[in-house]
Design an enzyme around this catalytic site. Structure first.
Site, PDB file in Angstrom:
ATOM      1  N   LYS A   1      10.107  -0.485   7.272  1.00  0.00           N
ATOM      2  CA  LYS A   1       8.773  -0.072   6.838  1.00  0.00           C
ATOM      3  C   LYS A   1       7.761  -0.421   7.915  1.00  0.00           C
ATOM      4  O   LYS A   1       7.760  -1.527   8.455  1.00  0.00           O
ATOM      5  CB  LYS A   1       8.398  -0.783   5.542  1.00  0.00           C
ATOM      6  CG  LYS A   1       6.957  -0.489   5.131  1.00  0.00           C
ATOM      7  CD  LYS A   1       6.666  -0.912   3.733  1.00  0.00           C
ATOM      8  CE  LYS A   1       6.060  -2.286   3.671  1.00  0.00           C
ATOM      9  NZ  LYS A   1       5.427  -2.552   2.378  1.00  0.00           N
TER      10      LYS A   1
HETATM   11  C1  R5P Z   1       2.480  -6.279   1.686  1.00  0.00           C
HETATM   12  O1  R5P Z   1       1.650  -6.814   0.982  1.00  0.00           O
HETATM   13  C2  R5P Z   1       3.503  -5.517   1.089  1.00  0.00           C
HETATM   14  O2  R5P Z   1       4.740  -5.477   1.713  1.00  0.00           O
HETATM   15  C3  R5P Z   1       3.105  -4.135   0.594  1.00  0.00           C
HETATM   16  O3  R5P Z   1       4.145  -3.737  -0.228  1.00  0.00           O
HETATM   17  C4  R5P Z   1       2.917  -3.075   1.644  1.00  0.00           C
HETATM   18  O4  R5P Z   1       1.913  -3.396   2.528  1.00  0.00           O
HETATM   19  C5  R5P Z   1       2.703  -1.679   1.017  1.00  0.00           C
HETATM   20  O5  R5P Z   1       1.590  -1.650   0.243  1.00  0.00           O
HETATM   21  P1  R5P Z   1       0.254  -0.919   0.692  1.00  0.00           P
HETATM   22  O6  R5P Z   1       0.534   0.556   0.604  1.00  0.00           O
HETATM   23  O7  R5P Z   1      -0.757  -1.359  -0.302  1.00  0.00           O
HETATM   24  O8  R5P Z   1      -0.061  -1.330   2.095  1.00  0.00           O
END
Ligand code: R5P
Length: 264
Positions: free
Chosen positions: A173
């Protein structure tokens, strides 16, 4: 790749489309009661039918998710820091493989902080987690976390994604950036993007569209869904881009008409 690993991955990334819509609600693991997630059970109930998988911590999973719900779980297994500290990179593994198995996790999520003071520790944590995942057929999602001092450009994100894949992550990711296609090209594992801070819905749909156009297999999106005033319409619009191949323009039209109709 053994059957269990392939089967779990198929629950995360659709074998039909090769794409995935992962709903992220793990923010509390270092941010505490994040806006929109004060009562996570209520937040996710109307969203789950539109998500391919749910990313969260074991505490929220156990306390608010009905075990009868058939959504693949992406379990966050790293943490140990909070927003009260300047440096968020000092993470450790926070869940044993036994507990992850007990919770029927389909995937294990861990952050890596390339370029940080704790780079080595987070990378060796990832490598160890991949070993554990291999033993039991559970894939690992590496989250390329970006510290305050690090820039979100293609050079940095490309480096972090490649390292994550080289160490064994089955999914990586990262963030969308200029030159994102190069980040994807340089990463042998499938790449999903985080949504990042809440932005206008129209811009968030373009972000999702650009990401899949440039090679991402989908999104691991949180705030731009659950902090929207119209979260159901938003996840449906994002899903139409990722899974149905609509453009951001088409998804925006759909979002607006569903919002106007108050479609839940
Ligand atoms: C970090 O807080 C996490 O891994 C979140 O799941 C990630 O950043 C995705 O969430 P967002 O779309 O709110 O950035």
């Amino acid at each position: 790749m053994d059957w269990g690993m392939r089967n779990r991955l198929a629950g995360i990334i659709s074998p039909v489309t090769g794409r995935c819509v992962m709903l992220a609600i793990d923010h509390g693991y270092f941010q505490g009661p994040t806006t929109g997630l004060e009562r996570p059970g209520e937040t996710i109930a109307p969203l789950l039918p539109h998500a391919d998988s749910l990313m969260l911590t074991r505490g929220v999973l156990r306390s608010v998710v009905d075990a009868n719900v058939r959504v693949p779980i992406v379990l966050r297994v790293s943490g140990g820091t909070s927003i009260l500290k300047e440096d968020l990179s000092d993470e450790a593994l926070t869940v044993s493989i036994e507990d992850a198995i007990r919770l029927n996790a389909s995937c294990l999520a861990i952050s890596i902080f390339v370029g940080s003071d704790h780079e080595r520790r987070t990378l060796t944590n990832l490598a160890k987690l991949c070993d554990e995942g291999q033993k039991y057929g559970i894939p690992v999602l590496a989250v390329t976390a970006v510290g305050k001092q690090m820039s979100r450009d293609a050079r940095y994100l490309g480096l972090a994604c490649r390292i994550a894949a080289e160490l064994g992550a089955q999914i990586v990711k990262t963030y969308y950036c200029e030159g994102f296609a190069k980040v994807v090209e340089g990463c042998p594992a499938p790449v999903v993007i985080a949504g990042g801070k809440k932005i206008d819905e129209r811009e968030a749909l373009t972000l999702a569209y650009n990401a899949v156009r440039d090679g991402a297999v989908g999104v691991d999106m949180g705030r731009n869904i659950f902090q929207s005033q119209w979260p159901v319409q938003m996840i449906r619009a994002v899903r139409s881009i990722v899974q149905d191949g609509t453009t951001d323009v088409q998804a925006w039209d759909r979002f607006q008409s569903e919002k106007d109709k108050g479609n839940k």
